[in-house]
Write a protein that holds these residues in place. Sequence first.
Motif, PDB file in Angstrom:
ATOM      1  N   MET A 188       0.852  -1.186   0.000  1.00 32.43           N
ATOM      2  CA  MET A 188       0.000   0.000   0.000  1.00 32.43           C
ATOM      3  C   MET A 188       0.891   1.239   0.000  1.00 32.43           C
ATOM      4  N   VAL A 189       0.511   2.218  -0.808  1.00 31.19           N
ATOM      5  CA  VAL A 189       1.234   3.484  -0.876  1.00 31.19           C
ATOM      6  C   VAL A 189       0.377   4.562  -0.228  1.00 31.19           C
ATOM      7  N   VAL A 190       0.971   5.325   0.678  1.00 31.10           N
ATOM      8  CA  VAL A 190       0.263   6.395   1.376  1.00 31.10           C
ATOM      9  C   VAL A 190       1.058   7.681   1.210  1.00 31.10           C
ATOM     10  N   ALA A 191       0.377   8.786   0.930  1.00 32.23           N
ATOM     11  CA  ALA A 191       1.057  10.063   0.752  1.00 32.23           C
ATOM     12  C   ALA A 191       0.133  11.200   1.143  1.00 32.23           C
ATOM     13  N   ASP A 192       0.709  12.283   1.644  1.00 35.39           N
ATOM     14  CA  ASP A 192      -0.020  13.523   1.865  1.00 35.39           C
ATOM     15  C   ASP A 192       0.024  14.331   0.571  1.00 35.39           C
ATOM     16  N   LEU A 193      -1.125  14.830   0.135  1.00 33.77           N
ATOM     17  CA  LEU A 193      -1.197  15.602  -1.095  1.00 33.77           C
ATOM     18  C   LEU A 193      -1.156  17.096  -0.771  1.00 33.77           C
ATOM     19  N   ASP A 194      -0.220  17.789  -1.362  1.00 34.18           N
ATOM     20  CA  ASP A 194      -0.098  19.234  -1.174  1.00 34.18           C
ATOM     21  C   ASP A 194      -1.015  19.922  -2.175  1.00 34.18           C
ATOM     22  N   LEU A 195      -2.216  20.250  -1.731  1.00 33.20           N
ATOM     23  CA  LEU A 195      -3.221  20.811  -2.638  1.00 33.20           C
ATOM     24  C   LEU A 195      -2.863  22.210  -3.118  1.00 33.20           C
ATOM     25  N   THR A 196      -1.897  22.870  -2.460  1.00 31.27           N
ATOM     26  CA  THR A 196      -1.490  24.198  -2.919  1.00 31.27           C
ATOM     27  C   THR A 196      -0.753  24.133  -4.255  1.00 31.27           C
ATOM     28  N   LEU A 197      -0.346  22.923  -4.678  1.00 29.95           N
ATOM     29  CA  LEU A 197       0.322  22.782  -5.966  1.00 29.95           C
ATOM     30  C   LEU A 197      -0.647  22.921  -7.139  1.00 29.95           C
TER      31      LEU A 197
END
Length: 228
Positions: free
Chosen positions: A167-176
């Motif tokens: 499983m891959v988990v990541a925080d998404l930087d929505l400011t991008l």
Amino acid sequence: YVACMPDGTYHAHRKLHAFEHPVIRSGNQYTVFDTPWGVKAAILICWDNNLVENPRACALMGADIILAPHQTGGTCSRSPYGMKPVPLTLWKERDKHPEALRAAFQGEHGRGWLMRWLPARAHDNGVFYLFSNGVGQDDDEVRTGNAMVIDPYGRVVAESQAVEDDMVVADLDLTLLPLSTGRRWITGRRPELYQILTQHQGYERDARTVRFAEDAVVVAPAEPRPKG
């Protein structure tokens, strides 16, 4: 494919370009929906993502994130530079030689093939791509895993190099999202030039025929249309 929300609601997508079996019919609509995190998500299944019109349509419908479940890699292709099979013996002997299998998964017919087109889908449309994929034996082929999260600049944020379930988990930087290159490109579109994208050219085939045809696919340029 079903995406479940925290409140128990769900959004189901029917593959737009189904080729797996004659009785499986393709879906006829995009699946773009709101999420509790203030962004919209879309679902495109496997080959849906290979046709560039589909992620672009989702982006134009407001998608910020595209969920892209796949069953790909290690597949036989007629193209001399397309995918090629990963030897089944590598999978069967994975306990003895895990590094050999991992090298194949990360090689030309696994990750290498994905990196030739998948980051472009994210970059050109200014969206996050959440790519998941099967791993291991699938009938007489071997799926290569390589699950990854790609940001709107086409950069890999997180990925798996596992040769087993992972499983891959990541925080998404929505400011991008707002200043991403793809979003700026979209604002420069000239829709009046793109009528040809919705016109039949005469060489179109159904998804199953395209996927399993033995003959070469010949795409002839459209005849110039008279002005006025």
